[in-house]
Scaffold this motif. Structure first.
Motif, PDB file in Angstrom:
ATOM      1  N   PRO A  27       0.946  -1.100   0.064  1.00 52.67           N
ATOM      2  CA  PRO A  27      -0.060  -0.045   0.042  1.00 52.67           C
ATOM      3  C   PRO A  27       0.789   1.442  -0.191  1.00 52.67           C
ATOM      4  CG  PRO A  27      -0.849  -1.547   1.457  1.00 52.67           C
ATOM      5  CD  PRO A  27       0.458  -2.089   1.094  1.00 52.67           C
ATOM      6  N   GLY A  28       0.465   1.970  -0.700  1.00 53.69           N
ATOM      7  CA  GLY A  28       1.071   3.358  -0.990  1.00 53.69           C
ATOM      8  C   GLY A  28       1.460   3.653  -2.342  1.00 53.69           C
ATOM      9  N   LEU A  29       2.445   4.446  -2.486  1.00 51.61           N
ATOM     10  CA  LEU A  29       2.864   4.734  -4.089  1.00 51.61           C
ATOM     11  C   LEU A  29       3.153   3.566  -4.591  1.00 51.61           C
ATOM     12  CD1 LEU A  29       3.586   7.416  -5.940  1.00 51.61           C
ATOM     13  CD2 LEU A  29       5.944   7.127  -5.047  1.00 51.61           C
ATOM     14  N   ASN A  30       2.583   3.614  -6.029  1.00 50.36           N
ATOM     15  CA  ASN A  30       3.050   2.515  -6.873  1.00 50.36           C
ATOM     16  C   ASN A  30       3.882   2.940  -7.738  1.00 50.36           C
ATOM     17  OD1 ASN A  30       2.265   1.139  -9.624  1.00 50.36           O
ATOM     18  ND2 ASN A  30       2.616  -0.319  -8.332  1.00 50.36           N
ATOM     19  N   HIS A  31       3.719   4.055  -8.545  1.00 49.67           N
ATOM     20  CA  HIS A  31       4.569   4.495  -9.386  1.00 49.67           C
ATOM     21  C   HIS A  31       4.113   6.240  -9.839  1.00 49.67           C
ATOM     22  CE1 HIS A  31       1.442   3.438 -12.177  1.00 49.67           C
ATOM     23  NE2 HIS A  31       1.897   4.428 -12.885  1.00 49.67           N
ATOM     24  N   LEU A  32       5.226   6.801 -10.144  1.00 52.02           N
ATOM     25  CA  LEU A  32       4.848   8.297 -10.933  1.00 52.02           C
ATOM     26  C   LEU A  32       4.995   8.004 -12.394  1.00 52.02           C
ATOM     27  CD1 LEU A  32       7.432  10.379  -8.665  1.00 52.02           C
ATOM     28  CD2 LEU A  32       4.748  10.117  -8.226  1.00 52.02           C
ATOM     29  N   ALA A  33       3.991   8.710 -13.021  1.00 50.19           N
ATOM     30  CA  ALA A  33       3.984   8.868 -14.340  1.00 50.19           C
ATOM     31  C   ALA A  33       4.459  10.188 -15.142  1.00 50.19           C
ATOM     32  CB  ALA A  33       2.741   8.276 -14.867  1.00 50.19           C
ATOM     33  N   PHE A  34       5.023  10.210 -16.085  1.00 54.75           N
ATOM     34  CA  PHE A  34       5.377  11.640 -16.584  1.00 54.75           C
ATOM     35  C   PHE A  34       5.069  11.461 -18.243  1.00 54.75           C
ATOM     36  CE2 PHE A  34       8.253  10.802 -13.018  1.00 54.75           C
ATOM     37  CZ  PHE A  34       8.267  12.088 -12.379  1.00 54.75           C
ATOM     38  N   HIS A  35       4.801  12.636 -18.718  1.00 52.64           N
ATOM     39  CA  HIS A  35       4.848  12.623 -20.242  1.00 52.64           C
ATOM     40  C   HIS A  35       6.148  12.936 -20.756  1.00 52.64           C
ATOM     41  CE1 HIS A  35       0.226  13.327 -20.456  1.00 52.64           C
ATOM     42  NE2 HIS A  35       0.785  14.200 -19.387  1.00 52.64           N
ATOM     43  N   VAL A  36       6.346  12.249 -21.836  1.00 49.73           N
ATOM     44  CA  VAL A  36       7.527  12.245 -22.831  1.00 49.73           C
ATOM     45  C   VAL A  36       7.128  12.730 -24.105  1.00 49.73           C
ATOM     46  CG1 VAL A  36       9.589  11.075 -23.804  1.00 49.73           C
ATOM     47  CG2 VAL A  36       8.544  10.596 -21.653  1.00 49.73           C
ATOM     48  N   ALA A  37       7.652  13.646 -24.677  1.00 50.45           N
ATOM     49  CA  ALA A  37       7.354  14.246 -26.166  1.00 50.45           C
ATOM     50  C   ALA A  37       6.994  13.256 -27.102  1.00 50.45           C
ATOM     51  CB  ALA A  37       8.169  15.309 -26.611  1.00 50.45           C
ATOM     52  N   SER A  38       7.996  12.285 -27.254  1.00 55.77           N
ATOM     53  CA  SER A  38       7.550  11.554 -28.571  1.00 55.77           C
ATOM     54  C   SER A  38       8.340   9.949 -28.337  1.00 55.77           C
ATOM     55  CB  SER A  38       8.659  12.031 -29.708  1.00 55.77           C
ATOM     56  OG  SER A  38       9.857  11.834 -29.284  1.00 55.77           O
ATOM     57  N   ARG A  39       7.878   9.081 -29.084  1.00 57.40           N
ATOM     58  CA  ARG A  39       8.671   7.797 -29.116  1.00 57.40           C
ATOM     59  C   ARG A  39      10.120   7.604 -29.249  1.00 57.40           C
ATOM     60  NH1 ARG A  39       7.543   2.136 -30.504  1.00 57.40           N
ATOM     61  NH2 ARG A  39       9.523   0.997 -29.810  1.00 57.40           N
ATOM     62  N   THR A  40      10.675   8.833 -30.108  1.00 58.15           N
ATOM     63  CA  THR A  40      12.089   8.908 -30.185  1.00 58.15           C
ATOM     64  C   THR A  40      12.701   9.448 -29.064  1.00 58.15           C
ATOM     65  OG1 THR A  40      11.740   9.639 -32.501  1.00 58.15           O
ATOM     66  CG2 THR A  40      13.930  10.035 -31.427  1.00 58.15           C
ATOM     67  N   GLU A  41      12.087  10.293 -28.002  1.00 54.23           N
ATOM     68  CA  GLU A  41      12.419  10.704 -26.651  1.00 54.23           C
ATOM     69  C   GLU A  41      12.554   9.507 -25.597  1.00 54.23           C
ATOM     70  OE1 GLU A  41      12.037  13.866 -23.321  1.00 54.23           O
ATOM     71  OE2 GLU A  41      10.788  14.172 -25.034  1.00 54.23           O
TER      72      GLU A  41
END
Length: 128
Positions: A65-79
């Motif tokens: 229980p608690g934090l599973n993960h943090l999710a972030f945007h990435v501009a592209s598949r290349t990045e």
């Protein structure tokens, strides 16, 4: 709007190497620096890693229980691909490699990385 996230870590040096690399690659800038912690900021939101003397345990368990993960945007598949390639040098390993980059489903292009302290991040490509 989220103000900040604070992660307690067992080894500040290791956390600064892993999180600092990732956050700065994602556009965050160093924000605060003190003997037991560091932070990085993007806009009004910042992320803190701290080696607190009150910490109990030596590894984060994303399956508890608690934090599973943090999710972030990435501009592209290349990045996304570049980050996955660089990640091991900074203490991150690819999760679900057999299903990468569609471990989240056929319409969800992302990488799932875990660092040496057990923290997981999801990097979601905006454009594929």
């Amino acid at each position: 709007m989220l103000h900040h996230i604070e992660l307690w870590v067992p080894d500040l040096g290791r956390a600064v190497r892993a999180w600092g690399w990732l956050l700065e690659r994602l556009g965050y800038a160093p924000y605060q620096d003190w003997p037991d912690g560091r932070s990085w900021r993007l806009g009004e939101t910042y992320l803190v890693v701290e080696q607190s003397p009150a910490l109990v345990g030596d590894r984060h368990d994303r399956l508890r229980p608690g934090l599973n993960h943090l999710a972030f945007h990435v501009a592209s598949r290349t990045e996304l691909d570049a980050l996955v390639e660089e990640a091991p040098a900074y203490g991150w390993s690819l999760l679900f490699a057999d299903r990468h980059p569609y471990a989240g489903g056929p319409e969800h292009c992302a990488a799932y990385l875990e660092n040496g302290d057990g923290f997981e991040v999801e990097l979601v490509a905006k454009e594929t």
